[in-house]
Structure formats: structure tokens, C-alpha cells
Design a protein around this motif. Structure first.
Motif, mmCIF file in Angstrom:
data_model
loop_
_atom_site.group_PDB
_atom_site.id
_atom_site.type_symbol
_atom_site.label_atom_id
_atom_site.label_comp_id
_atom_site.label_asym_id
_atom_site.label_seq_id
_atom_site.Cartn_x
_atom_site.Cartn_y
_atom_site.Cartn_z
ATOM 1 N N PRO A 47 0.810 -1.224 0.000
ATOM 2 C CA PRO A 47 0.000 0.000 0.000
ATOM 3 C C PRO A 47 0.840 1.269 0.000
ATOM 4 O O PRO A 47 2.013 1.261 0.357
ATOM 5 C CB PRO A 47 -0.754 -0.119 1.330
ATOM 6 N N GLU A 48 0.160 2.354 -0.396
ATOM 7 C CA GLU A 48 0.746 3.678 -0.220
ATOM 8 C C GLU A 48 0.874 3.897 1.283
ATOM 9 O O GLU A 48 0.001 3.503 2.058
ATOM 10 C CB GLU A 48 -0.195 4.719 -0.823
ATOM 11 N N ARG A 49 1.967 4.503 1.711
ATOM 12 C CA ARG A 49 2.174 4.751 3.144
ATOM 13 C C ARG A 49 1.957 6.230 3.450
ATOM 14 O O ARG A 49 2.243 7.089 2.608
ATOM 15 C CB ARG A 49 3.590 4.347 3.536
ATOM 16 N N ALA A 60 8.707 -1.548 -2.603
ATOM 17 C CA ALA A 60 7.343 -1.646 -3.155
ATOM 18 C C ALA A 60 6.453 -0.541 -2.592
ATOM 19 O O ALA A 60 5.691 0.095 -3.336
ATOM 20 C CB ALA A 60 6.750 -3.021 -2.860
ATOM 21 N N ASP A 61 6.549 -0.281 -1.292
ATOM 22 C CA ASP A 61 5.748 0.781 -0.675
ATOM 23 C C ASP A 61 6.133 2.153 -1.217
ATOM 24 O O ASP A 61 5.274 3.004 -1.465
ATOM 25 C CB ASP A 61 5.910 0.779 0.848
ATOM 26 N N ASP A 70 4.729 2.439 -4.756
ATOM 27 C CA ASP A 70 3.284 2.664 -4.694
ATOM 28 C C ASP A 70 2.972 4.082 -4.225
ATOM 29 O O ASP A 70 2.050 4.726 -4.735
ATOM 30 C CB ASP A 70 2.613 1.659 -3.756
ATOM 31 N N SER A 71 3.742 4.576 -3.276
ATOM 32 C CA SER A 71 3.507 5.911 -2.723
ATOM 33 C C SER A 71 3.827 7.022 -3.706
ATOM 34 O O SER A 71 3.222 8.097 -3.655
ATOM 35 C CB SER A 71 4.316 6.100 -1.433
ATOM 36 N N ARG A 77 3.519 6.798 -7.021
ATOM 37 C CA ARG A 77 2.669 6.722 -8.219
ATOM 38 C C ARG A 77 1.469 7.672 -8.162
ATOM 39 O O ARG A 77 0.816 7.906 -9.175
ATOM 40 C CB ARG A 77 2.169 5.298 -8.436
ATOM 41 N N SER A 136 12.143 6.649 -4.107
ATOM 42 C CA SER A 136 11.468 6.351 -5.368
ATOM 43 C C SER A 136 11.281 7.662 -6.117
ATOM 44 O O SER A 136 11.355 8.746 -5.537
ATOM 45 C CB SER A 136 10.111 5.685 -5.114
ATOM 46 N N ASN A 158 9.163 9.564 -9.749
ATOM 47 C CA ASN A 158 8.133 9.498 -10.779
ATOM 48 C C ASN A 158 8.228 10.798 -11.566
ATOM 49 O O ASN A 158 7.613 11.795 -11.202
ATOM 50 C CB ASN A 158 6.755 9.348 -10.131
#
Length: 163
Positions: free
Chosen positions: A2-4, A33-34, A37-38, A40, A60, A62
Motif C-alpha cells: 500500500p501507499e504509506r 514496493a511501498d 506505490d507511494s 505513483r 522512489s 516518478n
């Protein structure tokens, strides 16, 4: 994963230098992974591990549809004359300030397989690389502001409904 939730300015994890990642285990894989996702979520250019409460050197990004991560990043090169550009931060919601950043930046780190990776760019990518590496060193972009701009920013923080 999940997004954190994003930690906000004032949380001690944001002012602490992050530790390097040692072995790449399931915990590190879950963290990556978190982070991915966060980041994105529309409007996000980068998320560093301290922003989700983890004091490890991982972020991460984007930028222009290019989504990825770097483990143990080192800012190995900046070029050009720093220019003041509008910058914001998920950990300082609702604020944008003219922040001095180099127009080009290059980062070297690792991926989940332990391979060396390099990431570089100009414009938003250069800004994101510098911003996220700062987070890993316990620096929030407000720390980079010139004196008068920082005074305004800190007043806005104190008057905000989230602080």
C-alpha cells in the motif's frame, strides 16, 4: 503493497541522516514496493524512505512517467549554476518556495538485485534527485532556502493547520 502515510515537517525522522541498506531482504523489498506505490500518486515526483518513517537510504521517483527507485543513492555529480526554482515537498504540504538547485544531477546506487544503477537528468529529474538525496541526509528543502525566504516559510509552517 500500500501507499504509506507521509511524515510531516517536525517529525524527527525527517531531520536524521538515514542508514545505508545492508542486505537486501524481504523488508527492503517491501520498503521499495511501498515507496514505488507511494510515488505513483499523481503530482508526486519523489518519495524518500524517511518520509514514510523509515530511516534507510532508499527513494522512489516518478518523473515524466518514468517510475523507479534507488537503494543507497549517492549524489555523485551536479553541474551548472544553481538557480532558484519553485519547489514543494509532501512533508511540507501546501508550500512552494524558490529553492536553489543545480540544473543537472547524477545519482549512483543499487537496485534490488544489487546491480549498480545510475540515474541522471536535468530539470525536474535533477531537482528530484537533489531533493530526495537531501531527505536521506536529514535535510528538508526549507533548510536550503535563503534567509528571508526561510523566514516566510517557517511562519507559514507555524500558521498551517497540519503543524
Amino acid at each position: 503493497m500500500p501507499e504509506r502515510p507521509i511524515r510531516l515537517f517536525g517529525d524527527p525522522v525527517l531531520k536524521s541522516a538515514s542508514l545505508p541498506v545492508g542486505d537486501i531482504d524481504e523488508g527492503v523489498r517491501g520498503l521499495v514496493a511501498d515507496l514505488v506505490d507511494s510515488v505513483r500518486i499523481p503530482g508526486r515526483a519523489g518519495v524518500a524512505a524517511p518520509q514514510i518513517g523509515v530511516g534507510l537510504r532508499v527513494f522512489s521517483y516518478n518523473v515524466d512517467g518514468d517510475v523507479g527507485y534507488v537503494i543507497n543513492p549517492e549524489l555523485v555529480e551536479v553541474r551548472g549554476e544553481p538557480a532558484k526554482i519553485d519547489e514543494g515537498c509532501l512533508s511540507v504540504p501546501g508550500q512552494w518556495h524558490k529553492t536553489p538547485r543545480y540544473p543537472y544531477a547524477r545519482v549512483r546506487g543499487r537496485d534490488l538485485e544489487g546491480n549498480e544503477v545510475e540515474l541522471s537528468g536535468e530539470g525536474l529529474m535533477a531537482q528530484a534527485l537533489q531533493h530526495e538525496c537531501d531527505h536521506l541526509d536529514g535535510i528538508v528543502y526549507l533548510d536550503r532556502l535563503e534567509k528571508d525566504e526561510r523566514r516566510v516559510a517557517m511562519r507559514q509552517v507555524r500558521e498551517s493547520d497540519w503543524f
